[in-house]
Design an enzyme around this catalytic site. Structure first.
Site, mmCIF file in Angstrom:
data_model
loop_
_atom_site.group_PDB
_atom_site.id
_atom_site.type_symbol
_atom_site.label_atom_id
_atom_site.label_comp_id
_atom_site.label_asym_id
_atom_site.label_seq_id
_atom_site.Cartn_x
_atom_site.Cartn_y
_atom_site.Cartn_z
ATOM 1 N N VAL A 163 0.013 -11.551 -4.695
ATOM 2 C CA VAL A 163 0.508 -12.461 -5.912
ATOM 3 C C VAL A 163 -0.477 -12.469 -6.899
ATOM 4 C CG1 VAL A 163 1.715 -14.308 -4.533
ATOM 5 C CG2 VAL A 163 -0.857 -14.871 -5.067
ATOM 6 N N HIS A 192 -13.720 0.629 -8.733
ATOM 7 C CA HIS A 192 -12.676 1.603 -8.735
ATOM 8 C C HIS A 192 -11.942 1.417 -9.876
ATOM 9 C CE1 HIS A 192 -8.523 2.862 -8.430
ATOM 10 N NE2 HIS A 192 -8.698 3.621 -7.665
ATOM 11 N N ASN A 193 -11.582 0.027 -10.506
ATOM 12 C CA ASN A 193 -10.938 0.058 -11.490
ATOM 13 C C ASN A 193 -11.810 0.653 -12.915
ATOM 14 O OD1 ASN A 193 -8.852 -0.766 -9.901
ATOM 15 N ND2 ASN A 193 -8.273 -2.470 -11.204
ATOM 16 N N GLU A 220 -11.687 4.060 -12.945
ATOM 17 C CA GLU A 220 -10.544 4.346 -13.742
ATOM 18 C C GLU A 220 -10.718 4.035 -15.290
ATOM 19 O OE1 GLU A 220 -7.055 2.392 -11.485
ATOM 20 O OE2 GLU A 220 -6.612 1.333 -13.364
ATOM 21 N N SER A 269 -5.280 0.296 -3.960
ATOM 22 C CA SER A 269 -4.989 0.838 -5.089
ATOM 23 C C SER A 269 -3.883 1.919 -4.912
ATOM 24 C CB SER A 269 -6.231 1.679 -5.431
ATOM 25 O OG SER A 269 -6.011 2.494 -6.453
ATOM 26 N N LYS A 280 -13.061 -2.514 -5.225
ATOM 27 C CA LYS A 280 -11.809 -2.120 -6.007
ATOM 28 C C LYS A 280 -12.062 -2.504 -7.354
ATOM 29 C CE LYS A 280 -7.582 -1.363 -6.901
ATOM 30 N NZ LYS A 280 -7.207 -1.940 -7.844
#
Ligand code: 6PG
Length: 630
Positions: free
Chosen positions: A247, A359-360, A363, A301, A356
């Site tokens: 969610v 990671h973004n 990115e 991801s 994460k």
């Protein structure tokens, strides 16, 4: 199915000669769990008695049943298949004991004539065919079992058992939230053989029968159980329950957790697979622990396609709870080039969501770099097709998922025009880049490219102001560099971006004592995720020995080889008035990190001048603080 049988004790029962051993062996083999033949565990006295043609009585069977129950208990974590006649209800009760809820009974049913005929053909078995009648006399057919007709071949019987078990069993794992990622992850789980519980909330006239409709539209979900009532969903799951939340990060996660707390039982495990803030995950782990539940925060991801075919998964939290869901996550994860799952236990608390988030951040900077290269080539008058061809050539040298999709995007047409040309130049974001930037500021790590990429997105939103300013000030011109220089500047900047990202993870891991294994993180980012690339594969061995990519001699060479181009591109962008914050920042950071003596002495002097903040002296290694009356 290998997965479906995990943690289940499957008893195959029936009279002697009904095929329990061959069916049981095959079933165990197909499920990847151990097989136990009850005949191998009879006390010697029982074997002797049967060999003399004497039937066993209840007290003969008691020690044998107790031995088998202990064996079943030993396998209660991973599951097993046990072939055992278990002819009477009392025997079955004695066999299962407290394991009853984990046991699945399979009854192999056949006629006296068929079994007698088969027994005639058996050699060296202590149970002679003439004993068969006593077996049928003792048999009390089970009411709770899946009954299977033994006429078919063992292969067909086993397939039949597998689908029947699946039909009667509870869901092994549940997914809450049938948005894009929740749907893909559910299909991935179901496609790998898991029985999945699906839940989406009910909102009158807006969200009605979402989970049921979704199930109805996908064949692989035919065994799944779909709900829009949370309590029924929770009750349809095996205990301890394993529930993946997909969610929206933030209040929605807290709202679902609150509701789940009312209906779950102690020991249940909730896995938050959304892009939650790692500090929220820290506090949710705490509050869930107080309620007797486990909470695992996990980065996922790969977008919609990755979630469906195999994402990169970054879980963290209580390790014992993780062990209980590890198989599920590893099964659905992408596989690296050695076939290993791109899923690794990151560490305690919210470390998975932290990783994460970074990671973004990486990115964001990788995307921005590509945006800047596109802008440079566009300034030189190249068409979308020509830019795609240039990038395609780069792919051959150092491929990456983001570079690959950029080639596709550049070529995508809509009628006569390119889709890209019709897209408004305002880059949105969902918040992870902003959080990463805040975390960078908190950590003290100079990871400057992520903020540069974030602020480039923010700047893009000022379209009106930009248009006015474009009228007022002089326009830019073509960036005067070659395609080779641009490629090398891109490669240089990617090294700096990855160096900064991994150094940041290393620093925050140390600050929090998470012990994050950087090489493992690089490994699980080699497939499934958005920043997967050939370069990432090369970083796996580098990060085994050092947390700093710039300290690795191979990459130092690469930096030296590409620096001149990176510098030329940065200068040319400035001269051409082209906004290229990441290409320029990569060079700028590099200048800073290779400067032995900076101007920070002056900053210290200024601070001491106006605020008596003190400073350290170069020639005093004790670290003593000095103050000057300026
Ligand atoms: C991924 C992506 C994913 C998603 C982000 C985009 O790893 O699969 O990073 O998490 O694309 O939500 O974030 P922005 O909307 O902030 O660009």
């Amino acid at each position: 199915m290998a997965a479906s049988a995990m943690g289940r004790i499957i008893f195959i029962m029936g009279v002697s000669g009904s095929g329990k051993s061959s069916v049981g062996k095959l079933l165990a083999q197909k499920c990847g769990i151990p097989f136990i033949d009850a005949d191998d565990h009879h006390p010697v006295a029982n074997i002797e008695k049967m060999s003399k043609g004497l039937p066993l009585n209840d007290s003969d069977r008691e020690p044998w049943l107790d031995t088998l129950r202990s064996i079943a208990e030993e396998h209660k974590e991973g599951g097993c298949v046990i072939a055992c006649s278990a002819l009477k209800e009392d025997y079955r009760v004695r066999l299962t004991g407290s394991l009853a809820s984990q046991v699945q009974w399979i009854y192999l049913k056949g006629s006296y004539e068929l079994i007698y005929q088969r027994m005639q053909q058996r050699e060296n078995h202590f149970m002679e065919a003439k004993m068969l009648q006593s077996q049928f006399d003792t048999l009390e057919e089970p009411k709770e079992a899946i009954t299977i007709n033994i006429k078919e071949s063992p292969e067909t019987i086993v397939n039949n058992i597998k689908s029947q078990i699946k039909r009667v069993m509870k869901a092994e794992i549940g997914v809450i939230g049938m948005g894009v990622m929740g749907r893909s992850l559910s299909r991935n789980l179901a496609g790998r053989g898991y029985k999945v519980g699906l839940y989406n909330r009910h909102v009158d006239d807006k969200e009605e029968n979402i989970a049921k409709d979704f199930k109805a539209n996908h064949n692989e979900l035919s065994d799944s159980l779909a709900f829009d009532d949370l309590q029924s969903f929770v009750h349809a799951l095996e205990v301890p329950r394993k529930i993946i939340l997909m969610v929206n990060a933030g209040a929605a996660v807290d709202a679902v957790i609150e509701e789940l707390g009312q209906v779950m039982s102690e020991g249940d495990i909730v896995v938050d697979g959304g892009n939650s803030h790692f500090e929220d995950t820290n506090s949710r782990i705490e509050s869930m622990r107080e309620g007797g539940f486990h909470f695992i925060g996990t980065g996922v991801s790969g977008g919609e396609e990755g979630a469906l075919r195999g994402p990169s998964i970054m879980p963290s939290g209580n390790k014992e709870a993780y062990d209980k869901i590890q198989n599920y996550l590893e099964t659905i994860a992408a596989k690296d080039s050695d076939g290993r799952p791109c899923c690794t236990y990151v560490g305690q608390r919210g470390s998975g969501h932290f990783v994460k988030m970074i990671h973004n951040g990486i990115e964001y900077a990788e995307m921005q770099l590509l945006g800047e290269c596109y802008a440079v080539l566009k300034s030189q008058g190249l068409s979308n097709e020509e830019i795609a061809t240039t990038f395609e050539a780069w792919m051959k040298e150092q491929g990456s998922y983001l570079l690959g999709i950029t080639v596709d995007i550049l070529r995508k047409k809509e009628g006569d025009g390119y889709v890209l040309d019709s897209i408004l130049d305002k880059a949105a974001n969902k918040g992870t880049g902003k959080w990463a930037t805040a975390a960078i500021a908190d950590s003290g790590e100079p990871a400057t490219m992520i903020p540069a990429a974030l602020f480039a997105r923010y700047l893009s939103f000022f379209k009106d102001k930009r248009m006015v300013a474009a009228e007022v000030f002089s326009a830019g011109k073509a960036v005067d560099i070659t395609a080779v220089q641009l490629k090398e500047a891109y490669q240089f900047s990617r090294i700096i971006n990855h160096h900064q990202g991994f150094s940041l993870i290393a620093r925050v891991s140390e600050q929090n004592n998470w012990k994050v294994n950087l090489s493992e993180i690089a490994r699980i980012w080699t497939a499934g995720c958005i920043i997967k690339s050939d370069f990432m594969k090369e970083l796996v061995p580098v990060l085994k020995v050092s947390s700093s990519i710039l300290m690795d001699t191979k990459w130092q060479e690469q930096i030296k080889n590409t620096y001149a181009s990176a510098q030329a591109v940065a200068v040319a962008c400035l001269q051409a008035q082209l906004h290229a914050p990441c290409l320029i920042e990569a060079v700028n950071f590099f200048h800073g990190i290779k400067t032995a003596d900076t101007s920070a002495n002056l900053i210290q002097a200024q601070r001491d001048y106006f605020g008596a903040h003190t400073y350290k002296r170069r020639n005093d290694p004790s670290g003593k603080s000095y103050h000057t009356q300026w």
